[in-house]
Structure formats: C-alpha cells, structure tokens
Design a protein around this motif. Sequence first.
Motif, PDB file in Angstrom:
ATOM      1  N   SER A 199       0.874  -1.225  -0.434  1.00 38.75           N
ATOM      2  CA  SER A 199       0.171   0.226   0.037  1.00 38.75           C
ATOM      3  C   SER A 199       0.735   1.308   0.462  1.00 38.75           C
ATOM      4  O   SER A 199       0.455   2.219  -0.760  1.00 38.75           O
ATOM      5  CB  SER A 199      -1.065  -0.103   1.552  1.00 38.75           C
ATOM      6  OG  SER A 199      -1.973  -0.938   1.002  1.00 38.75           O
ATOM      7  N   THR A 224      -7.747 -10.366  -5.792  1.00 38.36           N
ATOM      8  CA  THR A 224      -7.504 -10.558  -4.036  1.00 38.36           C
ATOM      9  C   THR A 224      -6.276  -9.710  -3.190  1.00 38.36           C
ATOM     10  O   THR A 224      -6.813  -8.543  -2.973  1.00 38.36           O
ATOM     11  CB  THR A 224      -6.225 -11.492  -3.316  1.00 38.36           C
ATOM     12  OG1 THR A 224      -6.695 -12.755  -2.808  1.00 38.36           O
ATOM     13  CG2 THR A 224      -5.793 -11.478  -2.085  1.00 38.36           C
ATOM     14  N   LYS A 227      -7.708  -5.422  -4.709  1.00 36.73           N
ATOM     15  CA  LYS A 227      -8.523  -4.515  -3.410  1.00 36.73           C
ATOM     16  C   LYS A 227      -7.434  -3.150  -3.186  1.00 36.73           C
ATOM     17  O   LYS A 227      -8.745  -2.156  -2.495  1.00 36.73           O
ATOM     18  CB  LYS A 227      -8.980  -5.328  -2.666  1.00 36.73           C
ATOM     19  CG  LYS A 227     -10.361  -6.735  -2.447  1.00 36.73           C
ATOM     20  CD  LYS A 227      -9.741  -7.138  -2.085  1.00 36.73           C
ATOM     21  CE  LYS A 227     -10.994  -8.583  -2.070  1.00 36.73           C
ATOM     22  NZ  LYS A 227     -11.306  -9.440  -1.085  1.00 36.73           N
ATOM     23  N   ARG A 228      -6.326  -3.729  -3.608  1.00 37.67           N
ATOM     24  CA  ARG A 228      -5.982  -2.747  -3.160  1.00 37.67           C
ATOM     25  C   ARG A 228      -6.311  -0.987  -3.239  1.00 37.67           C
ATOM     26  O   ARG A 228      -4.768  -0.188  -3.300  1.00 37.67           O
ATOM     27  CB  ARG A 228      -4.135  -2.794  -3.682  1.00 37.67           C
ATOM     28  CG  ARG A 228      -3.945  -3.559  -1.980  1.00 37.67           C
ATOM     29  CD  ARG A 228      -2.317  -4.701  -2.230  1.00 37.67           C
ATOM     30  NE  ARG A 228      -1.619  -5.691  -1.350  1.00 37.67           N
ATOM     31  CZ  ARG A 228      -1.109  -6.371  -1.962  1.00 37.67           C
ATOM     32  NH1 ARG A 228       0.324  -6.265  -2.964  1.00 37.67           N
ATOM     33  NH2 ARG A 228      -0.678  -7.945  -0.951  1.00 37.67           N
ATOM     34  N   ALA A 230      -8.423   0.579  -3.482  1.00 39.48           N
ATOM     35  CA  ALA A 230      -9.335   1.410  -2.589  1.00 39.48           C
ATOM     36  C   ALA A 230      -8.681   2.647  -2.164  1.00 39.48           C
ATOM     37  O   ALA A 230      -8.785   3.561  -2.229  1.00 39.48           O
ATOM     38  CB  ALA A 230      -9.751   0.668  -1.165  1.00 39.48           C
ATOM     39  N   ALA A 248     -13.975  -6.625  -7.168  1.00 40.53           N
ATOM     40  CA  ALA A 248     -13.044  -6.916  -6.243  1.00 40.53           C
ATOM     41  C   ALA A 248     -13.209  -5.664  -6.244  1.00 40.53           C
ATOM     42  O   ALA A 248     -13.213  -5.320  -5.427  1.00 40.53           O
ATOM     43  CB  ALA A 248     -12.027  -8.144  -6.294  1.00 40.53           C
ATOM     44  N   MET A 249     -12.399  -4.886  -6.673  1.00 41.15           N
ATOM     45  CA  MET A 249     -12.030  -3.658  -6.943  1.00 41.15           C
ATOM     46  C   MET A 249     -13.734  -2.674  -6.450  1.00 41.15           C
ATOM     47  O   MET A 249     -13.910  -1.911  -5.523  1.00 41.15           O
ATOM     48  CB  MET A 249     -11.577  -3.348  -8.306  1.00 41.15           C
ATOM     49  CG  MET A 249     -10.583  -3.894  -8.319  1.00 41.15           C
ATOM     50  SD  MET A 249      -9.691  -3.526  -9.854  1.00 41.15           S
ATOM     51  CE  MET A 249      -9.351  -1.906 -10.331  1.00 41.15           C
ATOM     52  N   ASN A 251     -15.773  -3.448  -5.254  1.00 40.07           N
ATOM     53  CA  ASN A 251     -16.968  -3.161  -3.409  1.00 40.07           C
ATOM     54  C   ASN A 251     -15.731  -2.852  -2.746  1.00 40.07           C
ATOM     55  O   ASN A 251     -16.148  -1.847  -1.983  1.00 40.07           O
ATOM     56  CB  ASN A 251     -16.301  -5.093  -3.196  1.00 40.07           C
ATOM     57  CG  ASN A 251     -18.050  -6.049  -3.747  1.00 40.07           C
ATOM     58  OD1 ASN A 251     -19.145  -4.924  -3.991  1.00 40.07           O
ATOM     59  ND2 ASN A 251     -17.823  -7.024  -3.870  1.00 40.07           N
ATOM     60  N   ALA A 252     -14.441  -2.968  -3.152  1.00 44.03           N
ATOM     61  CA  ALA A 252     -13.539  -2.900  -2.172  1.00 44.03           C
ATOM     62  C   ALA A 252     -13.111  -1.374  -2.061  1.00 44.03           C
ATOM     63  O   ALA A 252     -13.690  -0.522  -1.084  1.00 44.03           O
ATOM     64  CB  ALA A 252     -11.644  -2.573  -2.876  1.00 44.03           C
ATOM     65  N   LYS A 256     -15.901  -1.131   1.290  1.00 46.93           N
ATOM     66  CA  LYS A 256     -14.991  -1.943   2.015  1.00 46.93           C
ATOM     67  C   LYS A 256     -15.289  -3.588   2.579  1.00 46.93           C
ATOM     68  O   LYS A 256     -15.086  -4.525   1.359  1.00 46.93           O
ATOM     69  CB  LYS A 256     -14.740  -1.491   3.390  1.00 46.93           C
ATOM     70  CG  LYS A 256     -15.282   0.427   3.168  1.00 46.93           C
ATOM     71  CD  LYS A 256     -14.154   0.162   2.543  1.00 46.93           C
ATOM     72  CE  LYS A 256     -13.369   2.479   2.112  1.00 46.93           C
ATOM     73  NZ  LYS A 256     -12.997   2.690   0.611  1.00 46.93           N
ATOM     74  N   ASP A 257     -15.904  -3.667   3.558  1.00 44.32           N
ATOM     75  CA  ASP A 257     -16.052  -5.292   3.782  1.00 44.32           C
ATOM     76  C   ASP A 257     -17.490  -5.901   3.576  1.00 44.32           C
ATOM     77  O   ASP A 257     -17.659  -6.864   3.093  1.00 44.32           O
ATOM     78  CB  ASP A 257     -16.353  -5.238   4.778  1.00 44.32           C
ATOM     79  CG  ASP A 257     -13.992  -5.069   5.982  1.00 44.32           C
ATOM     80  OD1 ASP A 257     -12.884  -4.908   4.961  1.00 44.32           O
ATOM     81  OD2 ASP A 257     -14.209  -3.843   7.331  1.00 44.32           O
TER      82      ASP A 257
END
Length: 440
Positions: A199, A224, A227-228, A230, A248-249, A251-252, A256-257
């Motif tokens: 990050s 996985t 998601k970074r 965000a 995934a992106m 949602n992130a 968030k969760d």
Amino acid sequence: MNSDSGDEYGSCSTTESKARRRLEHLSLHLLPLRTSDCLLSTALLSGGIGLEDDEVAGPVMVGGMVMDIHAIPATPALPRTTTPGTVQYMRGGVGRNVAECVSKLGAKPFMISTVGQDPAGNLLLEHWTSVGLSTQGIQRRHDVGTAVICNIFDLDGELASAVASVDAIEKYLNPEWILNFKDSISSAPIVMIDANLNSSALEVSCQLAAKSGTPVWFEPVSVTKSKRIASIVKYVTIASPNEDELIAMANAVSYKDKAMFEPVKVNDETSVKSLFWTLKPAIQVLLEAGIKAVLVTVGSRGAFLCSKGWPGCLNIGPKVPKLHGFGKQLYESLLPIRPSIKFTTSREIHAASVVALHYPCLPASVVKLTGAGDCLVGGTIASLCSGLDLFQSVAVGIASAKAAVESDTNVPSEYNPASVLDDARSAVSAAKLIHPQLVP
C-alpha cells in the motif's frame, strides 16, 4: 549517472556533482522507514535520479519482475500424485511483461522493481540488458530471493492454480527505493503500477505521478490484490481488470468489507450484451470514483473499454510525442483510421454515465493464454506514447494480445510490425459501441 534536477548543483564541478549525487543516492538506503507522506515531501525538496538532456522520457512501470514456472500437464491432472507433462521456466511478472512488450513496440520503458542476488535475478537482468533496457531502477538485494510464481495449467491452457512467492516485491519494492526515481516518474507520459506493490509503495508512486499530472495505469494482478486500489483510486486514470477483479475492486472502493457485487457467472450461452449489463454497475462505481477509463478483459469475448464520454477524447499520453521506429509506424498508419461507429446522438454520448465499446478477440492459433492480458496493456501503453488516442491504442493492445497467445512465452520474442498493424486495423473495424446505443 543521470543528471540531477536540483539547482544547488549548478556551481559544482562535474566530478563534485556526480560524487554528491552518488552519496545522496546511497544515503536513501540508510534512512529509517517513515511514512510515505514524509518521504514524498523529502524527495520533492531534493533532486532524484532523472534523465540526461538527450534522453526521451518513456513510460514507467513500477512492479514485479518474476521468474515464472509453468507446469503443463499432458493428461488430466489427478490429485495426490504426479502427472506427466512439461515444466518451463519463463521471464515474468506483470510489470516486467508489460515493459518488455512496450519496448518491442517502439517505446523505451523504465522499470522500477526489485530482484534478489540469485540465479533467477541474474537471468532476469541478463535479458533486460541484452535488449538494451536500463537496469538503473531495478534494485538488487542479497537478503531476499527473486520473486517466483509456479503456475499450473489445465489441458485447455487456462490457469488452474498457482503459488506465488513474491516477498521481494511486497516487502522491498518500497517507497524509499521508488522515491529515487521521482524525476523519471514526473517526466513519463504514463506510469503503470501493478498491485504486487504494498500500500505504501502504491501511494508514493501515485503521489509522485499526481505532482506532475502524469496519468496512472493500475493493473490489478489478481482478485485479492486488486482490492488495493481502494486507497489510491482517486489517483488512477486507467484500470485493466478482468471481470472477477472488477467486482473485487468495485466492492473495495464502495463498500469496504461488504460484498455488494457478486462474482459473475458466465457460461457458453452468455452473450456479450448481457455480460456487459451484468458488469455495468461495478464499472460505473469505478468511473464515479474518479477513474477515467476502465478496460475490462472478458476472456474469449474480448474486452470492454468504458469511460465517461468518448474514450478517444481523454487526454492521455505525451503532449508532443517524439516518434521513431515502430512507434512512428503505428502513429502514421492508425491515426487516419476513425471508428466506423454510428452514434445515437453526440449529446447522448456526452451525457451517458458509461460509454462502452466492445472489442472482440481476433482469430488466433492459441498456444497459451498467459501473458495476453499483460501484452494488451503493453500494446495500449506503447500506442498512447506514440500519440494515438485511447480508442486506437486499445486496438493495438488487442493485436499485441493476439500475438502473445500465439507465442509460447509470456511476451513474443518479437512482433511483426505488418501483422500488428493489420490486426490493429481489424480491431478498430470490429469495435462496436455497446452503450449507450444498446438498451437492456
């Protein structure tokens, strides 16, 4: 040693200037770890490692250099036993693959990465120097092994599973190392970052680019790691996920969760139109978060290029490209070609929350599928650097991806300029406006 941009060296002799820059460069490796913001402020007040006056700034890739192990079964794999087949060692890593592709299509990439002082690192760097690319941005460390990924494929050439050992990238491709090359980033026509970075490294890379208005391309790498995005979405100009990474992106970025978007279920009967309408809400989330364009790869169905407004109008790439070699051929051959797309109305295009183009895959004699997505990105970036717009550049990316799937390596050993140009013209002709012209 490259020249420094700081004024404090103006009165020094050449020898003293070089010596001082060497000392400052070495001192960066001795600094204790600090926050990315503090590091960025320090770097911006001092000179970095930049370009010589006669060098042409090329795209910068910040990401992984990896030794790939490909396990290819000859028969269906059985659990808890060995399977006959072949095992191949290949030069890989998303950032590295993209940079190699860019270099073979006429641009001069600058790679920022980390490898170990081991046989795998030696092989990666020997190839890099053999094709005339700079290793200045590639850190070598004795205390870490070069990143290695073992990929296991099925009989159709699709990735079945993989194991990644990438500590060299995630731990040691850090802000301190990246900040050494702030001048290269600030002068680049575009910076590509891959999500193998941690990050802090992602944030510093984006902040350096933002200081000079340099466009940022985010390559998600995996579900996985995607998601970074965000924490850096406000900096990203273009992202290139597949459909699973897209979900995934989204949602992130938004929830968030909470997983508000479910994974996409696709079968042989799923049409391109229905697939787009399934993906559209997630695409819209990313566009509303500030990303200018989202290039979604959808396997054998090709790719969707989505943006707010017509993608060819986005201001990406060098203001005045310096054309030579294959880049000049791309520009002169493809610039006159305009899309054969009939708009509903220009007002509707301008007002649409999502403008989406579909590029179908070009017919190909498939050898393997790995590397195709990286070459799609590399071909697009190389073309943006040659002065083509995003619509035209993605067509070159499609052509580059076709050559990749017809090769037994991640990046073809060479590109045939005539074939790439012919395939790019075909991709331009085949592209269709899928939204707002279509209705659900």
